[in-house]
Design a protein around this motif. Structure first.
Motif, short mmCIF file in Angstrom:
data_model
loop_
_atom_site.label_atom_id
_atom_site.label_comp_id
_atom_site.label_asym_id
_atom_site.label_seq_id
_atom_site.Cartn_x
_atom_site.Cartn_y
_atom_site.Cartn_z
N ASN A 56 0.81 -1.22 0.00
CA ASN A 56 0.00 0.00 0.00
C ASN A 56 0.84 1.27 0.00
O ASN A 56 0.44 2.30 -0.54
CB ASN A 56 -0.94 0.03 1.20
N VAL A 61 -1.48 6.39 -1.68
CA VAL A 61 -2.89 6.41 -1.28
C VAL A 61 -3.57 7.65 -1.85
O VAL A 61 -2.93 8.66 -2.11
CB VAL A 61 -3.05 6.39 0.26
N THR A 62 -4.88 7.55 -2.04
CA THR A 62 -5.60 8.67 -2.66
C THR A 62 -6.23 9.59 -1.62
O THR A 62 -6.67 10.67 -1.95
CB THR A 62 -6.73 8.15 -3.58
N TRP A 63 -6.29 9.13 -0.38
CA TRP A 63 -6.88 10.01 0.64
C TRP A 63 -5.77 10.72 1.41
O TRP A 63 -4.60 10.38 1.31
CB TRP A 63 -7.77 9.21 1.60
N ARG A 71 -0.94 9.09 -4.05
CA ARG A 71 -1.05 8.65 -5.45
C ARG A 71 -1.07 9.87 -6.37
O ARG A 71 -0.49 9.84 -7.45
CB ARG A 71 -2.34 7.84 -5.62
N GLN A 143 -7.27 -2.80 -3.73
CA GLN A 143 -7.06 -1.44 -3.22
C GLN A 143 -7.75 -0.41 -4.13
O GLN A 143 -8.43 0.49 -3.65
CB GLN A 143 -5.56 -1.16 -3.15
N TYR A 146 -11.47 -0.77 -3.72
CA TYR A 146 -11.84 -0.28 -2.39
C TYR A 146 -11.97 1.25 -2.41
O TYR A 146 -12.92 1.82 -1.88
CB TYR A 146 -10.79 -0.73 -1.38
N GLU A 147 -11.01 1.90 -3.07
CA GLU A 147 -11.04 3.36 -3.16
C GLU A 147 -12.31 3.84 -3.86
O GLU A 147 -12.90 4.85 -3.47
CB GLU A 147 -9.81 3.88 -3.92
N GLU A 148 -12.72 3.11 -4.90
CA GLU A 148 -13.94 3.50 -5.62
C GLU A 148 -15.17 3.24 -4.77
O GLU A 148 -16.07 4.06 -4.69
CB GLU A 148 -14.06 2.71 -6.93
N ARG A 151 -15.86 5.66 -1.81
CA ARG A 151 -16.07 7.07 -2.12
C ARG A 151 -17.38 7.36 -2.85
O ARG A 151 -18.02 8.35 -2.62
CB ARG A 151 -14.91 7.61 -2.95
#
Lengths: 214, 238
Positions: A56, A61-63, A71, A143, A146-148, A151
């Motif tokens: 990871n 990461v996007t957050w 990211r 991953q 999960y991000e999609e 959100r």
């Protein structure tokens, strides 16, 4: 380009490598001294754990995380997005090398201690590599998905998406396990079919990740 | 310098909700455009689309004549992206981050690093883990300024800077804009610092573009004493 990332990774994960070599050395010594297979398994489990640890961090990461590479930073760099994905994949694969070394040695030790015999050692090596490649891509896919899911989806969509994701992972894991079991049989055709299936699954995951990387 | 053009851009997420709806505008090269709007108006999504992090599901967006969705990665050498979402590993020092970052930008001016770090009050040896969110942004600002970009894409970074840092940042941007003619896209919710810096404003409301004009023209049309009042009034209009 890749050297730039790997040099940085090596500096960031010095403790990781020290730990890997210390664990391998201690369990290796214990195994050599006692011949108890459990020590070898413990070494494998430790390396599995350590191989999963940086995934990871390396994908970013996007957050908002403040202390993990984001990211968005990686994607804003002047590197082609597909090239970037391959760099990330390669960086992750580096962390799997100790595990591979142990997994390649494992059948030798098992042959010495157990009545089962690997009938196709080359296929085993191939399957370990394909299986690792699939597993890394499956983790990245989870991953990204999960991000999609967290959100953008409503509750019903989330449940459906989780179910689809887990079912897919389960089916793929099952096929990979069957491919591994076929190594212990003497049916070459079945092994070839399972090997082809494993390659197909791994490539499918990889291509899907490549598409969904942004 | 980079111009940005959007033609009927729509961006939707997985549940079908449209974040941006038929956005069209042309940002002139060398302009300083403030992107404004209430929370959830689509400011970040617009900047993400300009950076190529998202693909429009219809319409097209062009940055200096190229579509970001086509991944023109060499173009990104000329773009500085500053965002509240950009974070870096905790164990790195400020100078390690700058060293890692400068590798990717051929025009990067290393000689600017030390004076800029001093100006922004960041010790080169400071570890990221020991820096506040605002100080991390300051490191990013130094990196972006050393990069000497032709386009700044700035997403809400001013919100975590203290008042002195924010004023310094706006003054620096204004100076860069005037001296190098860089195009600046600046999404923010804090309008007090924009006075005299921004040449244009672009206001989004519920994913739609409601205003895109020169600040001077907007001030004439809205008849309010301050830009903030004018923007608030325009957003509240039904």
């Amino acid at each position: 380009m890749i050297r730039h990332f790997l040099k940085r990774d090596f500096r960031d994960y010095q403790l990781y490598w020290v730990l890997v070599f210390a664990v391998a050395f201690v369990f290796g010594l214990l195994y050599q001294a006692t011949g108890i297979l459990l020590y070898l398994y413990l070494a494998v489990y430790t390396c599995v754990f350590l191989a999963f640890l940086p995934v990871n961090y390396l994908t970013g990461v996007t957050w908002r995380a403040q202390h993990i590479m984001s990211r968005n930073y990686l994607l804003a760099l002047p590197i082609g997005r597909k090239h970037l994905f391959h760099i990330v994949l390669l960086r992750i694969l580096v962390f799997w090398t100790p595990l591979w070394a142990l997994l390649f040695y494992l059948p030798v030790a098992l042959n010495r201690n157990l009545p089962y015999r690997l009938t196709h050692p080359v296929a085993y090596v191939l399957l370990v590599l394909i299986g690792s490649f699939w597993l890394i891509n499956a983790i990245i896919a989870m991953q990204l998905r999960y991000e999609e899911i967290i959100r953008y989806m409503h509750v019903r969509q989330r449940i459906a998406a989780w179910s689809r994701m887990l079912t897919g992972a389960l089916v793929e894991s099952l096929l990979m396990a069957l491919a591994l079991f076929s190594l212990y049989g003497d049916r070459t055709l079945a092994l070839l079919v399972m090997l082809a299936a494993a390659i197909w699954i791994a490539i499918r995951r990889y291509r899907s990740n490549l598409r969904r990387w942004i | 310098m980079f111009g940005v053009r959007a033609e009927k851009v729509c961006v939707a997420v997985e549940n079908g909700r449209e974040i941006l709806t038929e956005i069209s505008f042309a940002i002139a090269p060398g302009s300083f455009t403030a992107i404004l709007g209430e929370n959830g108006a689509g400011k970040t999504t617009l900047l993400d689309t300009i950076m190529g992090f998202r693909r429009p599901h219809s319409g097209r967006i062009m940055v200096d004549g190229l579509a970001p969705a086509n991944d023109n990665y060499l173009q990104r050498r000329e773009i500085a992206y500053l965002s509240e979402k950009v974070d870096m590993p905790a164990d790195w020092t400020a100078s390690e981050f700058l060293a890692f970052n400068r590798f990717f930008y051929p025009k990067y001016q290393v000689s600017l690093e030390a004076p800029l770090l001093a100006e922004w009050g960041i010790s080169p040896g400071a570890r990221i883990v020991n820096l506040s969110a605002g100080e991390i942004r300051r490191v990013q600002i130094v990196a972006a300024l050393c990069q000497v970009p032709r386009l700044f894409v700035i997403d809400e970074i001013a919100a975590v800077l203290d008042i002195v840092g924010r004023r310094k940042f706006m003054a620096t941007l204004k100076e860069r804009h005037q001296s190098s003619g860089a195009t600046i896209l600046f999404a923010t919710n804090i309008l007090e610092d924009l006075n005299e810096a921004a040449s244009h404003i672009l206001i989004l409301k519920k994913g739609r573009l409601v205003v895109h004009q020169a600040v001077s023209d907007f001030m004439k049309s809205c008849a309010t004493p301050s830009l903030a009042d004018g923007v608030a009034a325009r957003i509240e209009q039904p």
